[in-house]
Enzyme design. Structure first.
Site, PDB file in Angstrom:
ATOM      1  N   SER A   1       0.825  -1.221   0.000  1.00 50.85           N
ATOM      2  CA  SER A   1       0.000   0.000   0.000  1.00 50.85           C
ATOM      3  C   SER A   1       0.854   1.264   0.000  1.00 50.85           C
ATOM      4  CB  SER A   1      -0.869  -0.018   1.256  1.00 50.85           C
ATOM      5  OG  SER A   1      -1.385   1.255   1.515  1.00 50.85           O
TER       6      SER A   1
ATOM      7  N   GLU B   1       0.293   3.597   1.798  1.00 49.93           N
ATOM      8  CA  GLU B   1       0.383   4.033   3.196  1.00 49.93           C
ATOM      9  C   GLU B   1       1.748   3.683   3.792  1.00 49.93           C
ATOM     10  OE1 GLU B   1      -1.863   5.703   5.207  1.00 49.93           O
ATOM     11  OE2 GLU B   1      -3.187   6.034   3.497  1.00 49.93           O
TER      12      GLU B   1
ATOM     13  N   TYR C   1      -1.596   0.373  10.274  1.00 49.26           N
ATOM     14  CA  TYR C   1      -1.913  -0.225   8.974  1.00 49.26           C
ATOM     15  C   TYR C   1      -0.689  -0.152   8.049  1.00 49.26           C
ATOM     16  CZ  TYR C   1      -3.798  -0.722   4.267  1.00 49.26           C
ATOM     17  OH  TYR C   1      -4.009  -1.112   2.961  1.00 49.26           O
TER      18      TYR C   1
END
Ligand code: NDP
Length: 343
Positions: free
Chosen positions: A139, A141, A162
């Protein structure tokens, strides 16, 4: 226990196994693979099999053409057994606690599900099906507040449990590739949306609230940071990038992004315009919705995927958000009609 066992009548090209097949990306990927003649298997939690009406809504239309197997990312034996049984040519590991916001509420389950779950999948492939090609859903992120635009060389600076869980999965996949010769590729995907996006994500929250306000079901929308900027693409096109990665000669890691950013404010204005509404008559800015450690701008540089895989996005942000609003308007209109019919 496989369900949905009626299989394709045309000759099968390859077998694919998708963890997270009930999610947004899993559902689009399953459609793409079926279209290419794959035998498609999916991993679902037992609760999904027991409550098919509620949990399988994104894949209901293809259920007769796929096989589902019950397993949980919390249980290595369950993951191992499915992989050993299916012996997939390609395994797409998409299942995860996928909501960044929730990872601030429950770091522990996010880290456990995403980190251990990925480790279980990798270890099971290594032991039970070493010829499988594996895709890991990494991701954007993982980049956190790294300067934009980010690419495969950018230093990771995750800002949430996360992001940390995805970065650990990414390093695990790399390590299995380098240490054990596993065919493992990671897609570092930026935000991608669709009418199948979960309601907790900001795009779907905004498009569904625009529809609900338009239909008089709600009167206000509460949002936190309106200035956060994200690089939003369409999930169907991003699922195609996953397939391209596994069908390239060599395993590698790729950023998948549009390269364009838009703010939450732009998203709000566009969605409400699509519904014929003035957003500022309904907006409530709620400081409680601002994340403890937010990321200001995520913007991907996907030139490697474009050059090596020949992948490029074609659906513009405006078209994506208008498609989501139109779908939500239709959904709530029909829900209203159904409720009316029961009165
Ligand atoms: P969704 O949240 O729509 O789907 C998540 C899937 O994971 C669901 O099928 C869910 O099953 C399954 N799952 C969650 N926890 C478990 C568990 N403990 N055991 C088994 N299955 C579980 O996510 P998306 O489809 O949007 O994303 C797919 C992947 O890509 C995720 O890993 C996500 O983190 C990653 N990603 C997504 C991005 C995006 O913008 N969409 C961007 C970058 C990465 P159930 O239906 O039972 O809940």
């Amino acid at each position: 226990m496989p369900i949905g066992a009626r299989m394709l009548s045309s000759p099968v090209v390859k077998t694919a196994l998708i963890t997270g097949i009930t999610g947004q990306d899993g559902s689009y990927l399953a459609e793409i693979l079926l279209g290419k003649g794959y035998a498609v298997h999916g991993v679902v939690r037992r609760v999904a099999i027991e409550d098919p009406e509620h949990r399988l809504w994104r894949i209901r239309h293809i259920l007769p053409r796929i096989r589902l197997h019950a397993a949980s990312l919390e249980s290595f034996p369950s993951v191992f057994q499915v992989i050993q049984r299916v012996q997939p040519d390609e395994l797409y590991h998409l299942a995860a606690q996928s909501f960044v916001g929730y990872s601030f509420e429950d770091e522990f389950s996010t880290l456990a599900t995403n980190t251990n779950g990925t480790h279980f999948v990798l270890a099971a492939v290594k032991e039970a099906s070493p010829g499988t090609r594996l895709y890991f859903a990494a991701s954007s992120e993982m980049f956190g507040d790294a300067p934009a635009p980010q690419n495969e060389q950018t230093r990771f600076q995750p800002r949430s449990a996360y992001g940390i869980s995805k970065l650990t999965g990414y390093h695990l996949a790399r390590n299995y590739r380098e240490a054990y010769g596993l065919w493992a590729a990671s897609g570092i995907l930026y935000n991608h949306e669709s009418p199948r996006r979960g309601f907790e994500f900001v795009t779907r929250k905004v498009t569904s609230m625009a529809a609900r306000i338009k239909l008089g079901i709600e009167s206000e929308i509460r949002l936190g940071n309106l200035d956060a900027r994200r690089d939003w693409g369409h999930a169907r096109e991003y699922a195609m990038a996953m397939w391209s990665m596994l069908n390239h000669e060599t395993p590698d890691d790729y950023v998948v992004a549009t390269g364009e950013t838009h703010s939450v404010r732009e998203l709000l204005e566009l969605a409400f315009d699509a519904a014929g509404l003035d957003p500022y008559r309904h907006l409530v800015v709620d400081a409680d919705l601002v994340r403890p450690a937010d990321i200001h701008t995520l913007q991907g540089d996907s030139s490697k995927a474009r050059r090596v895989l020949g992948w490029s996005p074609t659906i513009a942000f405006d078209a994506l958000i208008r498609e989501m609003v139109a779908s939500d308007l239709e959904y709530y209109e029909q829900a209203g009609a159904r409720a009316g019919a029961h009165d």
